[in-house]
Design a protein around this motif. Structure first.
Motif, PDB file in Angstrom:
ATOM      1  N   PHE A  93       0.815  -1.220   0.000  1.00 20.58           N
ATOM      2  CA  PHE A  93       0.000   0.000   0.000  1.00 20.58           C
ATOM      3  C   PHE A  93       0.849   1.270   0.000  1.00 20.58           C
ATOM      4  O   PHE A  93       0.478   2.268  -0.608  1.00 20.58           O
ATOM      5  CB  PHE A  93      -0.988  -0.019   1.170  1.00 20.58           C
ATOM      6  N   SER A  94       1.994   1.239   0.683  1.00 22.00           N
ATOM      7  CA  SER A  94       2.848   2.426   0.656  1.00 22.00           C
ATOM      8  C   SER A  94       3.466   2.618  -0.718  1.00 22.00           C
ATOM      9  O   SER A  94       3.598   3.747  -1.188  1.00 22.00           O
ATOM     10  CB  SER A  94       3.953   2.330   1.711  1.00 22.00           C
ATOM     11  N   LEU A  96       2.155   1.670  -3.613  1.00 24.83           N
ATOM     12  CA  LEU A  96       1.097   2.153  -4.514  1.00 24.83           C
ATOM     13  C   LEU A  96       0.881   3.652  -4.323  1.00 24.83           C
ATOM     14  O   LEU A  96       0.837   4.420  -5.289  1.00 24.83           O
ATOM     15  CB  LEU A  96      -0.211   1.417  -4.223  1.00 24.83           C
ATOM     16  N   ALA A  97       0.765   4.074  -3.060  1.00 22.72           N
ATOM     17  CA  ALA A  97       0.534   5.490  -2.771  1.00 22.72           C
ATOM     18  C   ALA A  97       1.738   6.313  -3.213  1.00 22.72           C
ATOM     19  O   ALA A  97       1.592   7.410  -3.761  1.00 22.72           O
ATOM     20  CB  ALA A  97       0.261   5.694  -1.286  1.00 22.72           C
ATOM     21  N   TYR A  99       3.846   5.647  -5.635  1.00 26.06           N
ATOM     22  CA  TYR A  99       3.822   5.757  -7.103  1.00 26.06           C
ATOM     23  C   TYR A  99       2.867   6.862  -7.523  1.00 26.06           C
ATOM     24  O   TYR A  99       3.190   7.706  -8.368  1.00 26.06           O
ATOM     25  CB  TYR A  99       3.404   4.409  -7.699  1.00 26.06           C
ATOM     26  N   SER A 100       1.699   6.862  -6.874  1.00 28.78           N
ATOM     27  CA  SER A 100       0.706   7.861  -7.191  1.00 28.78           C
ATOM     28  C   SER A 100       1.229   9.278  -6.898  1.00 28.78           C
ATOM     29  O   SER A 100       1.098  10.184  -7.720  1.00 28.78           O
ATOM     30  CB  SER A 100      -0.553   7.564  -6.374  1.00 28.78           C
ATOM     31  N   PHE A 101       1.856   9.455  -5.737  1.00 30.60           N
ATOM     32  CA  PHE A 101       2.411  10.764  -5.377  1.00 30.60           C
ATOM     33  C   PHE A 101       3.535  11.182  -6.319  1.00 30.60           C
ATOM     34  O   PHE A 101       3.690  12.354  -6.645  1.00 30.60           O
ATOM     35  CB  PHE A 101       2.958  10.740  -3.947  1.00 30.60           C
ATOM     36  N   ARG A 103       4.139  10.077  -9.539  1.00 27.04           N
ATOM     37  CA  ARG A 103       3.965  10.055 -10.984  1.00 27.04           C
ATOM     38  C   ARG A 103       2.616  10.559 -11.513  1.00 27.04           C
ATOM     39  O   ARG A 103       2.563  11.066 -12.624  1.00 27.04           O
ATOM     40  CB  ARG A 103       4.136   8.616 -11.496  1.00 27.04           C
ATOM     41  N   LEU A 104       1.553  10.404 -10.755  1.00 25.61           N
ATOM     42  CA  LEU A 104       0.243  10.709 -11.319  1.00 25.61           C
ATOM     43  C   LEU A 104      -0.207  12.104 -10.910  1.00 25.61           C
ATOM     44  O   LEU A 104       0.173  12.603  -9.856  1.00 25.61           O
ATOM     45  CB  LEU A 104      -0.780   9.665 -10.864  1.00 25.61           C
ATOM     46  N   ARG A 105      -0.996  12.735 -11.792  1.00 25.55           N
ATOM     47  CA  ARG A 105      -1.500  14.068 -11.471  1.00 25.55           C
ATOM     48  C   ARG A 105      -2.948  13.970 -11.042  1.00 25.55           C
ATOM     49  O   ARG A 105      -3.772  13.369 -11.728  1.00 25.55           O
ATOM     50  CB  ARG A 105      -1.373  14.975 -12.692  1.00 25.55           C
ATOM     51  N   PHE A 106      -3.255  14.520  -9.884  1.00 32.11           N
ATOM     52  CA  PHE A 106      -4.658  14.599  -9.463  1.00 32.11           C
ATOM     53  C   PHE A 106      -4.818  15.769  -8.492  1.00 32.11           C
ATOM     54  O   PHE A 106      -3.848  16.239  -7.912  1.00 32.11           O
ATOM     55  CB  PHE A 106      -5.128  13.291  -8.827  1.00 32.11           C
ATOM     56  N   THR A 159       5.569   5.641   2.706  1.00 33.38           N
ATOM     57  CA  THR A 159       5.132   6.266   1.465  1.00 33.38           C
ATOM     58  C   THR A 159       6.112   7.357   1.045  1.00 33.38           C
ATOM     59  O   THR A 159       6.510   7.436  -0.116  1.00 33.38           O
ATOM     60  CB  THR A 159       3.720   6.862   1.655  1.00 33.38           C
ATOM     61  N   TYR A 184      -1.404   2.263 -16.200  1.00 33.87           N
ATOM     62  CA  TYR A 184      -0.752   2.820 -15.005  1.00 33.87           C
ATOM     63  C   TYR A 184      -0.298   1.730 -14.044  1.00 33.87           C
ATOM     64  O   TYR A 184       0.784   1.769 -13.483  1.00 33.87           O
ATOM     65  CB  TYR A 184      -1.695   3.791 -14.275  1.00 33.87           C
ATOM     66  N   PHE A 185      -1.179   0.732 -13.864  1.00 31.48           N
ATOM     67  CA  PHE A 185      -0.805  -0.333 -12.927  1.00 31.48           C
ATOM     68  C   PHE A 185       0.365  -1.157 -13.472  1.00 31.48           C
ATOM     69  O   PHE A 185       1.256  -1.557 -12.732  1.00 31.48           O
ATOM     70  CB  PHE A 185      -2.002  -1.246 -12.636  1.00 31.48           C
TER      71      PHE A 185
ATOM     72  N   GLU B  14      -6.085   9.452 -15.411  1.00 28.91           N
ATOM     73  CA  GLU B  14      -4.904   9.565 -14.560  1.00 28.91           C
ATOM     74  C   GLU B  14      -5.292   9.921 -13.132  1.00 28.91           C
ATOM     75  O   GLU B  14      -4.811   9.307 -12.176  1.00 28.91           O
ATOM     76  CB  GLU B  14      -3.951  10.619 -15.137  1.00 28.91           C
ATOM     77  N   PHE B  21      -4.970   4.425  -6.301  1.00 27.82           N
ATOM     78  CA  PHE B  21      -3.732   3.855  -5.751  1.00 27.82           C
ATOM     79  C   PHE B  21      -3.451   4.375  -4.342  1.00 27.82           C
ATOM     80  O   PHE B  21      -2.822   3.711  -3.533  1.00 27.82           O
ATOM     81  CB  PHE B  21      -2.536   4.188  -6.662  1.00 27.82           C
TER      82      PHE B  21
END
Lengths: 281, 301
Positions: A93-94, A96-97, A99-101, A103-106, A159, A184-185, B14, B21
């Motif tokens: 879980f860390s 995954l989070a 990776y999200s922090f 690489r991904l934009r949200f 994380t 993404y996954f 995205e 995630f």
């Protein structure tokens, strides 16, 4: 002539360093050795003055007595089970989070990330009482759930650490994988994770050690003998046999030996893992 | 037109994955960290024994109860003494060992491994072992002292010595951790700097103060932060060696919070105490950042 005296000076210096380091090593190893030697002595020998270095007769009776009094082997297995579960959850879980922090934009990402950083400074004591109340409400107190669930979803530190490592991997890899049709996954699991092995190994050692040695949280949530971890079990054993040092040393041996064996067989990873965690964290 | 639509769809996907995630980790953080932090703050304004409903008492836990709590002040003093003993001595010892291990000698890995060993062992096991070594009547330390005609003492049972003894155990356990971090820092100092300085005629002391110390400030900063966090929150060691005694001589703040919460079931007051620890820790960390801030040198990274 000068080179001769030079090399003599260098020799003297390295001899001095070796002498200091050997004294240091004795200082750090002897307590464990003394524990091991005491654990094989009879109660009569414990009271002998002056103390003898080695037991007169090596006896395992202290171990028998300890193991019939308290299920320490069961507690070792409990520790192993809890540490494996929490570490596995944290790694999944860390990462995954992270990776999200990384690489991904949200929306709200920066806010969330600063919140993560902020919580890292809060001492455990602040969250301990409310977390205990929550576990009580959930009916998990005095079960394995109480030991596993709070750490299972990963933590801010893990994380943060993994995010720092994801940031060091070039983004071109992600883009190349995307062009090849990777989602993404897939980028996370097939491209980036394999490159993160050293970081994951560090976090594994750090988390595993933390959970294995954790004392305050198990102390607060566990009463039943058969659910106790080895750290908690040893502390309660000490509470019962305060001054029976021959038994205490045998119990301490049981708690220390698996860790020492693991340490000796992989001390390089241990130390490098901790160093890596320290330098990035 | 269709391209921007595709882009929009892509960025929506995205963010969806971004949230997905992060969700389990965030959920865990919310339930077991964020909500407890705020709950704890609220609880610090109440009087609550876990059984009856919490009673709102405003600031009185801080302004009345804590101010008049002798044990609180004693535990605060003990925590400061413990910190002032363990942090400078612990870092200094680790630094000296790291310097020695940074020389080109054989067996460095073996030495390093031996000194690091206690870091991986639980504090409880270590306390059990040291209680036996420091035992007044039968302990090996007092025996060794008697061999050189020194008077032994009740290292953990005498109010005069107990706090010093637990500080020593704490340094012994953590010196390996500080050492490997500082050693990694020392290894990162490029050797050509020393060569250049030696050619320019700089002595050992100048090389230390002008090259080594400035370049390892990130490592020093890290070990000092970790040491402060560790010494403000010392608990396992106290619990399993002295239980805060003899008298109040080793009662540290974390132990006092624990006793209030889980022995006297004063959940409100314990939360108030925990927040005071948090605020102090925060203040000291800010001070450290200020102190190291203009000295931390990342140029060589």
């Amino acid at each position: 002539m000068t080179s001769y005296t030079m090399s003599n000076r260098v020799k003297a210096k390295s001899l001095l360093i070796h002498a200091v380091m050997i004294v240091c090593c004795i200082l750090f190893i002897f307590p464990f050795l003394w524990m091991a030697l005491t654990s094989f002595k009879t109660p009569q020998e414990i009271f002998q003055w002056p103390p003898r270095m080695f037991p007169k007769e090596w006896s395992f009776s202290n171990y028998q007595e300890v193991l019939t009094a308290v299920p320490l082997l069961r507690m070792l297995l409990n520790s192993l089970f809890v540490a494996v579960a929490v570490t596995a959850g944290t790694l999944v879980f860390s990462s995954l989070a992270a990776y999200s922090f990384a690489r991904l934009r949200f929306k709200g990402k920066d806010l969330l990330f600063s919140m993560y950083l902020g919580t890292m400074m809060v001492p455990l004591m602040v969250t301990l009482i409310p977390t205990f109340v929550i576990m009580r409400k959930l009916g998990m107190v005095d079960t394995y759930y109480a030991l596993i669930v709070p750490g299972f979803f990963g933590n801010a530190f893990g994380t943060f650490l993994l995010r720092q490592f994801f940031m060091t991997i070039p983004r071109q890899l992600d883009e190349a994988a995307r062009i090849d049709g990777c989602g993404y996954f897939g980028i996370y699991s097939r491209i980036l994770l394999p490159l993160m092995k050293p970081a994951l190994a560090s976090l594994f050692i750090f988390t595993f050690m933390g959970v294995w040695n954790d004392f305050l949280w198990p102390l607060v949530v566990i009463q039943t003998e058969s659910v106790k971890t080895i750290t908690l079990g040893l502390a309660s054993f000490q509470g019962l046999y305060t001054t029976k040092y021959h038994l205490l040393m045998a119990a301490a041996m049981i708690s220390v030996l698996p860790v020492v064996v693991a340490y000796i067989s992989s001390q390089r990873y241990f130390i490098e893992g901790i160093t890596l965690t320290g330098l990035k964290g | 037109m269709s391209k921007s639509k595709a882009n929009k769809k892509k960025s929506m996907a995205e963010s969806a994955y971004g949230y997905l995630f992060i969700a389990p980790n965030l959920l865990g953080m919310l339930v077991f960290v964020i909500v407890p932090i705020f709950t704890s703050l609220l609880m610090s304004f109440t009087d609550w024994d876990l059984i009856n409903a919490p009673r709102w008492v405003g600031l009185s836990n801080f302004t009345d109860k804590m101010v008049h709590d002798q044990q609180f002040w004693v535990s605060l003093k003990n925590t400061f003494v413990f910190s002032l003993l363990t942090i400078p001595l612990g870092i200094a010892a680790a630094f000296v060992i790291a310097l020695l291990l940074n020389q080109s000698i054989k067996g460095v890995n073996l030495y390093r491994a031996a000194i690091f060993l206690p870091v991986g062992i639980s504090m409880i096991s270590i306390s059990v072992i040291w209680r036996w070594i420091l035992n007044t009547d039968l302990g090996i330390l007092n025996y060794v002292l008697s061999l050189v005609n020194l008077q032994g003492a009740g290292w953990l049972s005498d109010e005069k010595y107990a706090l010093f003894s637990v500080s020593a155990i704490s340094i012994w356990k953590s010196v390996g951790f500080n050492m490997v971090i500082l050693l990694a820092g020392l290894k990162g100092v490029p050797s050509h700097l020393y060569e250049a300085a030696t050619i320019d005629g700089a002595g050992a002391w100048r090389r230390m103060t002008r090259i080594t110390l400035p370049l390892i400030t990130p490592s020093l900063f890290f070990v000092s932060i970790m040491s402060v966090i560790g010494s403000f929150q010392v608990f396992d060691l106290i619990y399993s060696t002295t239980s805060g005694g003899p008298g109040d001589s080793t009662r540290v703040i974390y132990y006092w919070v624990y006793q209030n919460g889980f022995k006297f079931f004063e959940m409100g007051y314990a939360s108030a105490l925990a927040w005071v620890v948090f605020i102090m820790l925060f203040a000291v960390t800010l001070l450290q950042m200020k102190f190291f801030g203009n000295k931390v040198n990342y140029e060589m990274d």
